[in-house]
Write a protein that holds these residues in place. Structure first.
Motif, PDB file in Angstrom:
ATOM      1  N   LYS A  96       0.791  -1.225   0.000  1.00 38.45           N
ATOM      2  CA  LYS A  96       0.000   0.000   0.000  1.00 38.45           C
ATOM      3  C   LYS A  96       0.829   1.283   0.000  1.00 38.45           C
ATOM      4  CE  LYS A  96      -4.017  -2.079   0.466  1.00 38.45           C
ATOM      5  NZ  LYS A  96      -5.167  -1.918  -0.386  1.00 38.45           N
ATOM      6  N   VAL A  97       1.998   1.275   0.650  1.00 40.05           N
ATOM      7  CA  VAL A  97       2.750   2.518   0.824  1.00 40.05           C
ATOM      8  C   VAL A  97       4.024   2.536  -0.017  1.00 40.05           C
ATOM      9  CG1 VAL A  97       3.893   4.021   2.481  1.00 40.05           C
ATOM     10  CG2 VAL A  97       1.829   2.813   3.133  1.00 40.05           C
ATOM     11  N   GLY A  98       4.854   1.545   0.171  1.00 42.66           N
ATOM     12  CA  GLY A  98       6.131   1.524  -0.544  1.00 42.66           C
ATOM     13  C   GLY A  98       7.027   0.446   0.042  1.00 42.66           C
ATOM     14  N   HIS A  99       8.302   0.468  -0.357  1.00 41.40           N
ATOM     15  CA  HIS A  99       9.241  -0.548   0.120  1.00 41.40           C
ATOM     16  C   HIS A  99       9.320  -0.513   1.645  1.00 41.40           C
ATOM     17  CE1 HIS A  99      12.534  -3.345   0.018  1.00 41.40           C
ATOM     18  NE2 HIS A  99      13.215  -2.549   0.827  1.00 41.40           N
ATOM     19  N   ALA A 100       9.161  -1.687   2.254  1.00 39.47           N
ATOM     20  CA  ALA A 100       9.191  -1.795   3.717  1.00 39.47           C
ATOM     21  C   ALA A 100       9.931  -3.061   4.108  1.00 39.47           C
ATOM     22  CB  ALA A 100       7.770  -1.834   4.270  1.00 39.47           C
ATOM     23  N   HIS A 101      10.677  -2.976   5.198  1.00 36.52           N
ATOM     24  CA  HIS A 101      11.283  -4.193   5.738  1.00 36.52           C
ATOM     25  C   HIS A 101      11.254  -4.140   7.254  1.00 36.52           C
ATOM     26  CE1 HIS A 101      14.789  -1.499   5.446  1.00 36.52           C
ATOM     27  NE2 HIS A 101      15.245  -2.148   6.501  1.00 36.52           N
ATOM     28  N   LEU A 102      11.180  -5.322   7.828  1.00 42.16           N
ATOM     29  CA  LEU A 102      11.043  -5.498   9.266  1.00 42.16           C
ATOM     30  C   LEU A 102      12.403  -5.286   9.922  1.00 42.16           C
ATOM     31  CD1 LEU A 102       8.817  -6.318  11.251  1.00 42.16           C
ATOM     32  CD2 LEU A 102       9.490  -8.665  10.919  1.00 42.16           C
ATOM     33  N   VAL A 103      12.460  -4.383  10.904  1.00 42.83           N
ATOM     34  CA  VAL A 103      13.722  -4.070  11.571  1.00 42.83           C
ATOM     35  C   VAL A 103      13.837  -4.825  12.884  1.00 42.83           C
ATOM     36  CG1 VAL A 103      15.091  -2.229  12.617  1.00 42.83           C
ATOM     37  CG2 VAL A 103      13.823  -1.792  10.521  1.00 42.83           C
ATOM     38  N   GLN A 104      12.773  -4.802  13.697  1.00 43.21           N
ATOM     39  CA  GLN A 104      12.869  -5.386  15.031  1.00 43.21           C
ATOM     40  C   GLN A 104      11.506  -5.849  15.512  1.00 43.21           C
ATOM     41  OE1 GLN A 104      14.055  -2.464  17.872  1.00 43.21           O
ATOM     42  NE2 GLN A 104      14.142  -3.895  19.584  1.00 43.21           N
ATOM     43  N   VAL A 105      11.499  -7.000  16.172  1.00 39.72           N
ATOM     44  CA  VAL A 105      10.311  -7.496  16.860  1.00 39.72           C
ATOM     45  C   VAL A 105      10.761  -7.924  18.247  1.00 39.72           C
ATOM     46  CG1 VAL A 105       8.494  -9.237  16.898  1.00 39.72           C
ATOM     47  CG2 VAL A 105       9.278  -8.325  14.716  1.00 39.72           C
ATOM     48  N   GLY A 106      10.089  -7.415  19.268  1.00 40.26           N
ATOM     49  CA  GLY A 106      10.470  -7.770  20.628  1.00 40.26           C
ATOM     50  C   GLY A 106       9.335  -7.504  21.591  1.00 40.26           C
ATOM     51  N   GLU A 107       9.516  -7.963  22.826  1.00 41.18           N
ATOM     52  CA  GLU A 107       8.509  -7.755  23.857  1.00 41.18           C
ATOM     53  C   GLU A 107       8.604  -6.335  24.402  1.00 41.18           C
ATOM     54  OE1 GLU A 107       8.012 -10.561  27.000  1.00 41.18           O
ATOM     55  OE2 GLU A 107       8.724 -12.205  25.745  1.00 41.18           O
ATOM     56  N   VAL A 108       7.467  -5.830  24.844  1.00 45.24           N
ATOM     57  CA  VAL A 108       7.432  -4.507  25.461  1.00 45.24           C
ATOM     58  C   VAL A 108       7.827  -4.662  26.915  1.00 45.24           C
ATOM     59  CG1 VAL A 108       5.947  -2.571  26.079  1.00 45.24           C
ATOM     60  CG2 VAL A 108       5.646  -3.726  23.901  1.00 45.24           C
ATOM     61  N   LYS A 109       8.752  -3.819  27.359  1.00 47.37           N
ATOM     62  CA  LYS A 109       9.162  -3.860  28.755  1.00 47.37           C
ATOM     63  C   LYS A 109       8.095  -3.183  29.592  1.00 47.37           C
ATOM     64  CE  LYS A 109      14.028  -3.711  27.571  1.00 47.37           C
ATOM     65  NZ  LYS A 109      15.255  -2.917  27.636  1.00 47.37           N
ATOM     66  N   GLU A 110       7.793  -3.773  30.718  1.00 44.24           N
ATOM     67  CA  GLU A 110       6.807  -3.198  31.634  1.00 44.24           C
ATOM     68  C   GLU A 110       7.356  -1.903  32.203  1.00 44.24           C
ATOM     69  OE1 GLU A 110       3.745  -4.249  32.445  1.00 44.24           O
ATOM     70  OE2 GLU A 110       3.899  -5.897  31.024  1.00 44.24           O
ATOM     71  N   GLU A 111       6.508  -0.884  32.246  1.00 45.23           N
ATOM     72  CA  GLU A 111       6.938   0.375  32.826  1.00 45.23           C
ATOM     73  C   GLU A 111       7.091   0.216  34.332  1.00 45.23           C
ATOM     74  OE1 GLU A 111       4.401   3.566  31.804  1.00 45.23           O
ATOM     75  OE2 GLU A 111       4.464   3.126  29.661  1.00 45.23           O
ATOM     76  N   GLU A 112       8.077   0.881  34.867  1.00 43.83           N
ATOM     77  CA  GLU A 112       8.291   0.805  36.308  1.00 43.83           C
ATOM     78  C   GLU A 112       7.157   1.521  37.023  1.00 43.83           C
ATOM     79  OE1 GLU A 112      12.086   2.418  37.197  1.00 43.83           O
ATOM     80  OE2 GLU A 112      13.149   1.058  35.868  1.00 43.83           O
ATOM     81  N   LYS A 113       6.903   1.082  38.237  1.00 41.67           N
ATOM     82  CA  LYS A 113       5.847   1.713  39.012  1.00 41.67           C
ATOM     83  C   LYS A 113       6.212   3.163  39.284  1.00 41.67           C
ATOM     84  CE  LYS A 113       4.322  -2.510  41.209  1.00 41.67           C
ATOM     85  NZ  LYS A 113       4.106  -3.206  42.460  1.00 41.67           N
ATOM     86  N   LYS A 114       5.188   4.016  39.318  1.00 47.34           N
ATOM     87  CA  LYS A 114       5.434   5.442  39.540  1.00 47.34           C
ATOM     88  C   LYS A 114       6.000   5.672  40.930  1.00 47.34           C
ATOM     89  CE  LYS A 114       1.931   7.263  36.485  1.00 47.34           C
ATOM     90  NZ  LYS A 114       0.772   8.149  36.389  1.00 47.34           N
ATOM     91  N   LYS A 115       6.836   6.636  41.008  1.00 52.18           N
ATOM     92  CA  LYS A 115       7.403   7.007  42.299  1.00 52.18           C
ATOM     93  C   LYS A 115       6.323   7.696  43.126  1.00 52.18           C
ATOM     94  CE  LYS A 115      11.953   7.665  40.299  1.00 52.18           C
ATOM     95  NZ  LYS A 115      13.006   8.643  39.984  1.00 52.18           N
ATOM     96  N   PRO A 116       6.410   7.635  44.454  1.00 56.08           N
ATOM     97  CA  PRO A 116       5.405   8.296  45.294  1.00 56.08           C
ATOM     98  C   PRO A 116       5.327   9.802  45.053  1.00 56.08           C
ATOM     99  CG  PRO A 116       6.749   6.817  46.612  1.00 56.08           C
ATOM    100  CD  PRO A 116       7.338   6.850  45.249  1.00 56.08           C
ATOM    101  N   ALA A 117       6.424  10.457  44.706  1.00 52.43           N
ATOM    102  CA  ALA A 117       6.406  11.899  44.459  1.00 52.43           C
ATOM    103  C   ALA A 117       5.562  12.205  43.219  1.00 52.43           C
ATOM    104  CB  ALA A 117       7.815  12.432  44.287  1.00 52.43           C
ATOM    105  N   GLU A 118       5.667  11.377  42.194  1.00 49.04           N
ATOM    106  CA  GLU A 118       4.881  11.590  40.990  1.00 49.04           C
ATOM    107  C   GLU A 118       3.396  11.340  41.269  1.00 49.04           C
ATOM    108  OE1 GLU A 118       7.146  10.496  37.071  1.00 49.04           O
ATOM    109  OE2 GLU A 118       7.418   8.924  38.574  1.00 49.04           O
TER     110      GLU A 118
END
Length: 129
Positions: free
Chosen positions: A62-84
């Protein structure tokens, strides 16, 4: 399992970029889409159960030349700090007004046809009949 997919697509204009973003966002299982790279030529897709090979081939068609660069798991975000958390607790939320003023409907003029509703009817004020 959420996965992060990076696909490099040759996009030369903003129209191509928006087309690629819309195409990826319409795919089932996609949670977020972003552009990355210096020339905004990489599409970063985060989602659950997304077929990366099928997505790459669809972008290639649909768009143009494309190639796959990376596939990986999403890292879980760290829990927010109490100050935030304390900073976000001070945010005032306004409720959305669910009531609206109902404007009166506009008056529709009704015109009577001179011949009547079901056919010709004689009008007594005419001189020829």
């Amino acid at each position: 399992m959420k996965q992060k997919i990076v696909i490099k697509v040759e996009m030369t204009c903003d129209k191509c970029r928006s087309k690629a973003m819309a195409l990826v966002a319409a795919t089932v299982g996609v949670d977020s889409v972003a552009l990355a790279g210096d020339s905004k030529d990489q599409v970063v897709v985060v989602g659950d159960g997304v077929d990366s090979v099928k997505l790459t081939s669809t972008l290639r068609k649909k768009v143009g030349h494309a190639h796959l660069v990376q596939v990986g798991e999403v890292k879980e975000e760290e829990k927010k700090k109490p100050a935030e958390a304390a900073v976000t607790a001070n945010v005032v939320e306004y409720t959305y007004p669910w009531h609206y003023y109902q404007y009166p409907s506009h008056a529709v003029p009704v015109y009577e046809h001179p011949a009547g509703a079901y056919g010709y009817q004689h009008r007594p004020d005419t001189w020829w009949m």
